[in-house]
Scaffold this motif. Sequence first.
Motif, PDB file in Angstrom:
ATOM      1  N   GLU A 108       0.782  -1.207   0.069  1.00  0.00           N
ATOM      2  CA  GLU A 108      -0.128   0.069   0.098  1.00  0.00           C
ATOM      3  C   GLU A 108       0.883   1.107  -0.077  1.00  0.00           C
ATOM      4  N   ASN A 133       3.670   1.646  -0.902  1.00  0.00           N
ATOM      5  CA  ASN A 133       4.759   1.809  -2.120  1.00  0.00           C
ATOM      6  C   ASN A 133       4.031   1.659  -3.567  1.00  0.00           C
ATOM      7  N   GLY A 134       2.775   1.857  -3.415  1.00  0.00           N
ATOM      8  CA  GLY A 134       2.172   1.926  -4.675  1.00  0.00           C
ATOM      9  C   GLY A 134       2.237   0.590  -5.540  1.00  0.00           C
ATOM     10  N   CYS A 135       2.223  -0.586  -5.144  1.00  0.00           N
ATOM     11  CA  CYS A 135       2.378  -1.901  -5.724  1.00  0.00           C
ATOM     12  C   CYS A 135       0.970  -2.129  -6.411  1.00  0.00           C
ATOM     13  N   ASP A 136       1.075  -2.612  -7.665  1.00  0.00           N
ATOM     14  CA  ASP A 136      -0.225  -2.794  -8.467  1.00  0.00           C
ATOM     15  C   ASP A 136      -0.600  -4.273  -8.297  1.00  0.00           C
ATOM     16  N   CYS A 195      -4.773  -4.291  -3.400  1.00  0.00           N
ATOM     17  CA  CYS A 195      -4.555  -4.690  -4.509  1.00  0.00           C
ATOM     18  C   CYS A 195      -4.794  -6.187  -4.840  1.00  0.00           C
TER      19      CYS A 195
END
Length: 148
Positions: free
Chosen positions: A107, A109-112, A142
């Motif tokens: 969350e 670190n903006g992981c997809d 995600c």
Amino acid sequence: MIHVAYKKILVAIDGSQNSLKALAHAAAMAQSFNAELHMLYVSALSKQLPLPEQIKGAKVPQFSPSNPESYTKTVLTEALRSVPEGVTAVTHDEPGEPRIVIVEFAEHNGCDVIVVGSRGLGTVSGLLMGSVSGYVVHKAKCPVFVVK
């Protein structure tokens, strides 16, 4: 039709066979999507002293119980070596409870997408506290890809 494009892929690794399988899938995904691959090792006290039998057959050298930092470095170094050429890969070592750290790391670190093995080194703690992969599936914001 929905277009899916992963730019940042997180894979949780602990040196177990299942985490190595998860890493292989995550690396293939990163290569296909031209995405960054983030390899996360969570340093938890319960995971710092795995039995040698738990990692038997893994690509990592035998664990030295007297030096958890060395084990962590070995796991991350070997993971990095197994990533195909051309894939941007970054290693991370975070302290804490693996299931919580994995979700929070993704969350923050903006992981997809998160890729995890279905079982790791902590089989006993998995029985007592619940499955890491199950927790991640339920709590992550995600998509989560669980590798058996």
